[in-house]
Design a protein around this motif. Structure first.
Motif, PDB file in Angstrom:
ATOM      1  N   ASP B 239       0.799  -1.313   0.034  1.00 32.41           N
ATOM      2  CA  ASP B 239       0.095   0.062   0.090  1.00 32.41           C
ATOM      3  C   ASP B 239       0.825   1.076  -0.022  1.00 32.41           C
ATOM      4  O   ASP B 239       1.142   1.845   0.904  1.00 32.41           O
ATOM      5  CB  ASP B 239      -0.943  -0.056   1.245  1.00 32.41           C
ATOM      6  N   LEU B 240       1.013   1.889  -1.323  1.00 33.19           N
ATOM      7  CA  LEU B 240       2.030   2.920  -1.595  1.00 33.19           C
ATOM      8  C   LEU B 240       1.390   4.219  -1.010  1.00 33.19           C
ATOM      9  O   LEU B 240       1.820   5.257  -1.169  1.00 33.19           O
ATOM     10  CB  LEU B 240       2.283   3.157  -2.512  1.00 33.19           C
ATOM     11  N   ASN B 241      -0.076   4.096  -0.423  1.00 31.01           N
ATOM     12  CA  ASN B 241      -0.875   5.460  -0.561  1.00 31.01           C
ATOM     13  C   ASN B 241       0.021   6.043   0.933  1.00 31.01           C
ATOM     14  O   ASN B 241      -0.101   5.611   1.981  1.00 31.01           O
ATOM     15  CB  ASN B 241      -2.266   5.161  -0.377  1.00 31.01           C
ATOM     16  N   SER B 242      -0.130   7.553   0.678  1.00 28.81           N
ATOM     17  CA  SER B 242       0.209   8.288   1.875  1.00 28.81           C
ATOM     18  C   SER B 242      -0.996   8.168   2.669  1.00 28.81           C
ATOM     19  O   SER B 242      -2.218   7.961   2.364  1.00 28.81           O
ATOM     20  CB  SER B 242       0.460   9.812   1.364  1.00 28.81           C
ATOM     21  N   MET B 246      -2.239  12.908   5.145  1.00 31.35           N
ATOM     22  CA  MET B 246      -1.494  13.448   4.122  1.00 31.35           C
ATOM     23  C   MET B 246      -2.212  13.878   2.694  1.00 31.35           C
ATOM     24  O   MET B 246      -1.938  14.769   1.967  1.00 31.35           O
ATOM     25  CB  MET B 246      -0.245  12.659   3.778  1.00 31.35           C
ATOM     26  N   LEU B 247      -3.381  12.997   2.599  1.00 33.26           N
ATOM     27  CA  LEU B 247      -4.136  13.259   1.425  1.00 33.26           C
ATOM     28  C   LEU B 247      -4.718  14.733   1.694  1.00 33.26           C
ATOM     29  O   LEU B 247      -4.739  15.664   0.630  1.00 33.26           O
ATOM     30  CB  LEU B 247      -5.201  12.334   1.346  1.00 33.26           C
ATOM     31  N   TYR B 249      -3.792  17.153   3.394  1.00 33.63           N
ATOM     32  CA  TYR B 249      -2.793  18.258   3.314  1.00 33.63           C
ATOM     33  C   TYR B 249      -2.318  18.447   1.716  1.00 33.63           C
ATOM     34  O   TYR B 249      -2.222  19.608   1.373  1.00 33.63           O
ATOM     35  CB  TYR B 249      -1.433  17.581   4.145  1.00 33.63           C
ATOM     36  N   VAL B 250      -2.282  17.522   1.033  1.00 31.64           N
ATOM     37  CA  VAL B 250      -2.086  17.504  -0.385  1.00 31.64           C
ATOM     38  C   VAL B 250      -3.094  18.269  -1.337  1.00 31.64           C
ATOM     39  O   VAL B 250      -3.116  18.927  -2.107  1.00 31.64           O
ATOM     40  CB  VAL B 250      -1.705  16.367  -1.179  1.00 31.64           C
ATOM     41  N   GLU B 251      -4.533  18.021  -0.529  1.00 30.56           N
ATOM     42  CA  GLU B 251      -5.419  18.837  -1.499  1.00 30.56           C
ATOM     43  C   GLU B 251      -5.495  20.274  -0.969  1.00 30.56           C
ATOM     44  O   GLU B 251      -5.640  21.129  -1.941  1.00 30.56           O
ATOM     45  CB  GLU B 251      -6.907  18.325  -0.337  1.00 30.56           C
ATOM     46  N   LEU B 253      -2.579  21.728  -0.486  1.00 27.05           N
ATOM     47  CA  LEU B 253      -1.205  22.262  -1.271  1.00 27.05           C
ATOM     48  C   LEU B 253      -1.454  22.286  -2.604  1.00 27.05           C
ATOM     49  O   LEU B 253      -1.054  23.202  -3.495  1.00 27.05           O
ATOM     50  CB  LEU B 253      -0.302  21.138  -0.950  1.00 27.05           C
ATOM     51  N   VAL B 254      -2.386  21.602  -3.349  1.00 26.69           N
ATOM     52  CA  VAL B 254      -2.600  21.623  -4.701  1.00 26.69           C
ATOM     53  C   VAL B 254      -3.584  22.725  -5.226  1.00 26.69           C
ATOM     54  O   VAL B 254      -3.491  23.559  -6.346  1.00 26.69           O
ATOM     55  CB  VAL B 254      -3.327  20.434  -5.536  1.00 26.69           C
ATOM     56  N   SER B 255      -4.501  23.218  -4.007  1.00 25.26           N
ATOM     57  CA  SER B 255      -5.373  24.341  -4.182  1.00 25.26           C
ATOM     58  C   SER B 255      -4.442  25.689  -3.922  1.00 25.26           C
ATOM     59  O   SER B 255      -5.116  26.656  -4.070  1.00 25.26           O
ATOM     60  CB  SER B 255      -6.713  24.129  -3.419  1.00 25.26           C
ATOM     61  N   GLY B 256      -3.259  25.517  -3.457  1.00 27.31           N
ATOM     62  CA  GLY B 256      -2.565  26.753  -3.055  1.00 27.31           C
ATOM     63  C   GLY B 256      -3.200  27.259  -1.738  1.00 27.31           C
ATOM     64  O   GLY B 256      -2.687  28.524  -1.635  1.00 27.31           O
ATOM     65  N   ILE B 258      -2.309  26.548   1.187  1.00 25.92           N
ATOM     66  CA  ILE B 258      -1.202  26.442   2.283  1.00 25.92           C
ATOM     67  C   ILE B 258      -0.102  27.645   2.045  1.00 25.92           C
ATOM     68  O   ILE B 258       0.054  27.900   0.965  1.00 25.92           O
ATOM     69  CB  ILE B 258      -0.475  25.357   2.199  1.00 25.92           C
ATOM     70  N   SER B 259       0.046  28.250   2.947  1.00 30.30           N
ATOM     71  CA  SER B 259       1.053  29.358   2.997  1.00 30.30           C
ATOM     72  C   SER B 259       1.634  29.808   4.292  1.00 30.30           C
ATOM     73  O   SER B 259       1.909  28.876   5.114  1.00 30.30           O
ATOM     74  CB  SER B 259       0.431  30.295   2.414  1.00 30.30           C
TER      75      SER B 259
END
Lengths: 259, 259
Positions: B239-242, B246-247, B249-251, B253-256, B258-259
């Motif tokens: 199971d390579l899924n984070s 973390m999912l 967090y990445v959500e 991150l990709v929507s920008g 986080i700052s």
């Protein structure tokens, strides 16, 4: 900021140059690829013969080419060309790579995994296209450029969090895309192997692989991509190790202490 | 209890039959392998041509053989031969597979990972031997037999715990073995790529891969194997899924966001 661009479809794939066009004004870049397509040879590395490496121009862009594998290409770029990337972009692949099953097969994701093992954040981009000419669809190009650009900018700004080594991105065909983006885990498997028994022209029995789709759970890449028509973003780790607790459990298991 | 035995060194490898001898009286078995060695082609699956499958005898044992890849072999055994295993044993491989880097490359571990993705517990066995004839060393045979037998018995009794999908086993050469067994995590990488620049017979520049050993941390497979002379047992997950956190967090991150 240095970004290394590569793929597994060879330097002849317009998918590689589409990545380049997405980020060229954001960072220092280097493109390297293979002479021939190396899909599904996943993670081969060449140790038993010498590799060639040369610079050429293709579609107007400068690109390095090796007669080795996609994994060789990454190492040659870093070690021989001295290009130490802060980020590796791999793709755009002809064909999506949904589910862990395909992530493990994929040369495109393989390149990203190899970079990640060396501590370099990496993004693998795969698309549901059938052939190189599909990369010239203008809507599709715009979608990829916006997405890859946004991901690159945000990765440059924030980096990846701990426990995320690779982002595996899958992009639907333009006519299936419903303008949604989902961060989702990769499903475990996408296809069950089934075989059709056939006879070859000499009358000998042979077997053709025919995938049978596995039922896909909600909130997986397969579901979001196929049923919802979304771009999927699956954050993965390359750390396959089981947890420390499980290591201790297995210690007792192998010594036969558990009963 | 049904155990499927396979490898990536072809049906000509005595390593496969050594696995069989280790467990033959414990369970129903089926052996299947490839016509030719397929090391380091990792996780290729054949979808664009028909596969052949036949039964033969080798070294006195009945074995099925395919002209496909090690991954094809597993699927053919399950789907075409109708052998639904409770456990898959893969190996004994010529050459150890230490560190995540090699686990990702390895055809031997690839077979185990493919089984694990289908929910079948799997054990990959790799050994620091150079060629097929090394499998006839009697001390070495006894070591392998005892170990594989013990692991099979305990897996039959207790199964794998959640979070463990594959055991990757590495066995030192007899002369290096110091009679210790360690359950340890796989190191991240074993070698850094380095290249020696050379000229071929036509005077053209070429590059030879030369691995440079990475400093190995204590309590890793590389360290226990190389420094301590131990058999190493590394429990891994497919199971390579984070993680779900973390999912999310990445959500952002990709929507920008986080700052």
């Amino acid at each position: 900021m240095k970004v290394l661009l590569s793929n597994d479809d060879s330097y002849l794939s317009p998918g590689l140059y589409l990545l380049y066009e997405s980020v060229k004004d954001l960072c220092d870049t280097l493109m390297i690829s293979t002479q021939y397509p190396k899909s599904a040879t996943g993670r081969e590395i060449t140790f038993d013969k010498p590799l060639r490496l040369y610079k050429t121009k293709y579609l107007g862009y400068e690109v390095f080419v090796t007669d080795g594998t996609p994994i060789d290409a990454i190492h040659l770029a870093i070690e021989v060309l001295g290009f130490k990337p802060d980020l590796v972009l791999s793709g755009v692949n002809v064909g999506e790579n949904l589910s862990l099953q395909h992530i493990f097969y994929s040369g495109t994701v393989g390149v990203a995994i190899e970079a990640a093992l060396m501590g370099i954040p990496a993004i693998a981009v795969s698309a549901d296209v059938y052939e190189f000419s599909d990369f010239y669809n203008e809507n599709f190009r715009e979608l990829i450029k916006r997405l890859v650009r946004m991901l690159t900018i945000n990765t440059m700004k924030f980096g990846f969090p701990k426990g995320v080594d690779v982002l595996s991105i899958n992009i639907p065909r333009t006519e299936h895309f419903r303008n949604c983006y989902r961060v989702v885990r990769a499903a475990r498997i996408r296809w069950r192997a089934r075989y059709r028994i056939d006879r070859d022209v000499r009358g000998n029995i042979c077997y053709w692989l025919q995938g049978e789709p596995e039922v896909s759970e909600v909130d997986t890449d397969v579901y979001s991509f196929e049923r919802e028509g979304c771009v999927t973003i699956s954050p993965i780790t390359v750390d396959l190790n089981s947890s420390p607790e499980m290591l201790r459990y297995v210690e007792r298991l192998v010594s036969g202490e558990i009963s």
